[in-house]
Design a protein around this motif. Structure first.
Motif, mmCIF file in Angstrom:
data_model
loop_
_atom_site.group_PDB
_atom_site.id
_atom_site.type_symbol
_atom_site.label_atom_id
_atom_site.label_comp_id
_atom_site.label_asym_id
_atom_site.label_seq_id
_atom_site.Cartn_x
_atom_site.Cartn_y
_atom_site.Cartn_z
ATOM 1 N N ILE A 185 41.743 29.089 74.212
ATOM 2 C CA ILE A 185 40.847 28.851 75.348
ATOM 3 C C ILE A 185 39.546 29.631 75.178
ATOM 4 O O ILE A 185 38.442 29.108 75.416
ATOM 5 C CB ILE A 185 41.549 29.222 76.670
ATOM 6 C CG1 ILE A 185 42.689 28.243 76.950
ATOM 7 C CG2 ILE A 185 40.553 29.210 77.829
ATOM 8 C CD1 ILE A 185 43.532 28.605 78.156
ATOM 9 N N PHE A 186 39.654 30.891 74.771
ATOM 10 C CA PHE A 186 38.452 31.717 74.605
ATOM 11 C C PHE A 186 37.531 31.189 73.508
ATOM 12 O O PHE A 186 36.309 31.263 73.610
ATOM 13 C CB PHE A 186 38.850 33.161 74.311
ATOM 14 C CG PHE A 186 39.469 33.866 75.474
ATOM 15 C CD1 PHE A 186 39.119 33.523 76.773
ATOM 16 C CD2 PHE A 186 40.407 34.873 75.288
ATOM 17 C CE1 PHE A 186 39.689 34.167 77.864
ATOM 18 C CE2 PHE A 186 40.985 35.515 76.362
ATOM 19 C CZ PHE A 186 40.632 35.167 77.662
ATOM 20 N N LYS B 174 37.482 28.069 72.716
ATOM 21 C CA LYS B 174 37.261 26.661 73.043
ATOM 22 C C LYS B 174 37.778 25.747 71.925
ATOM 23 O O LYS B 174 37.160 24.743 71.583
ATOM 24 C CB LYS B 174 35.785 26.387 73.313
ATOM 25 C CG LYS B 174 35.247 27.151 74.501
ATOM 26 C CD LYS B 174 33.783 26.856 74.750
ATOM 27 C CE LYS B 174 33.244 27.639 75.943
ATOM 28 N NZ LYS B 174 31.799 27.355 76.183
ATOM 29 N N ASP B 175 38.935 26.148 71.381
ATOM 30 C CA ASP B 175 39.585 25.370 70.318
ATOM 31 C C ASP B 175 40.831 24.726 70.915
ATOM 32 O O ASP B 175 41.894 25.351 71.019
ATOM 33 C CB ASP B 175 39.950 26.273 69.139
ATOM 34 C CG ASP B 175 40.367 25.479 67.901
ATOM 35 O OD1 ASP B 175 40.758 24.299 68.053
ATOM 36 O OD2 ASP B 175 40.279 26.024 66.784
ATOM 37 N N LEU B 176 40.703 23.480 71.315
ATOM 38 C CA LEU B 176 41.825 22.785 71.961
ATOM 39 C C LEU B 176 42.983 22.522 71.008
ATOM 40 O O LEU B 176 44.125 22.397 71.447
ATOM 41 C CB LEU B 176 41.339 21.462 72.566
ATOM 42 C CG LEU B 176 40.293 21.576 73.681
ATOM 43 C CD1 LEU B 176 39.906 20.189 74.170
ATOM 44 C CD2 LEU B 176 40.816 22.431 74.830
ATOM 45 N N ALA C 142 44.968 25.649 71.459
ATOM 46 C CA ALA C 142 45.428 25.915 72.824
ATOM 47 C C ALA C 142 46.490 24.922 73.296
ATOM 48 O O ALA C 142 47.511 25.327 73.869
ATOM 49 C CB ALA C 142 44.239 25.894 73.784
#
Length: 223
Positions: free
Chosen positions: A129-130, A132-134, A137
């Protein structure tokens, strides 16, 4: 191996490289021990899976992504592949959870393994999440859910497993004490009242019983 390849194509993915390199080393040691001590049939099936998935499968993904995809498209393709593989890894404990429900025993589902699986999933979830790598995550959401469910099952069936173990441990002792009691009773009875009937008889060489003619009769006993 796929996550290492994915991390090498990205920038600022040092943690992905280090943790997955360490994971590859540990898993290689596990597989080596399994192949060394497993039965011949199991060893051959493991070698087939190892050759099919870890070598042929990884080589195919590596070549196709290298020649058919370029730039950011290659990272996206690898991300979807890594996410799919991660989902399959987190879904695998479903068989153990089913076994726990069926047997009402947590023997094959240690609590520490479920706990650290949940903690690891939470850590990587926030990491993804930090950054922004889905692709990092999303699979760990499923890992957190299954890890939490495993701990809930452990809490439900933990006491039942202990009570079953206590009953299983006491049952042979009860049978053993009863058997020993019967054995001692039979032994004391047989010693006090031997099952023998003896008669004083004169027996000639042909085995026929004759009337007593002499002063010293022969004693014939039936046991």
């Amino acid at each position: 191996m796929l996550w290492i390849y994915y991390a090498l194509l990205k920038s600022d993915a040092f943690l992905l490289i280090t943790i997955n390199s360490f994971g590859c080393l540990i898993e290689t040691i596990y597989i080596a021990f399994h192949i060394t001590y497993a039965p011949k049939k199991t060893r051959m099936s493991t070698l087939k899976l190892l050759l099919l998935l870890n070598f042929m499968g990884f080589s195919t993904i590596l070549l196709l992504s290298h020649f058919l995809a370029k730039g950011s498209t290659r990272i996206q393709v690898l991300g979807w592949i890594c996410m799919t593989v991660s989902h399959s890894v987190f879904v695998a404990p479903l068989s153990i959870m089913r076994l726990v429900i069926h047997t009402k025993s947590v023997e094959f589902m240690p609590f520490n393994l479920s706990l650290f699986l949940t903690i690891s999933a939470i850590a990587w979830l926030f990491y993804g999440i930090f950054l922004k790598d889905l692709y990092v995550a999303i699979p760990n959401i499923l890992g957190f859910i299954f890890g939490f469910l495993q701990m809930v099952l452990y809490g439900i069936y933990r006491n039942k497993s202990k009570s079953a173990m206590v009953k299983g441990a006491q049952l042979p002792q009860q049978h053993y004490s009863i058997d020993m009691t019967k054995l001692s009773t039979i032994t004391s009875t047989s010693e006090a009242q031997p099952n023998t009937e003896c008669k004083e008889q004169n027996v000639d060489q042909s085995g026929k019983i004759k009337e007593s003619l002499g002063s010293n009769p022969i004693i014939a006993c039936e046991v």
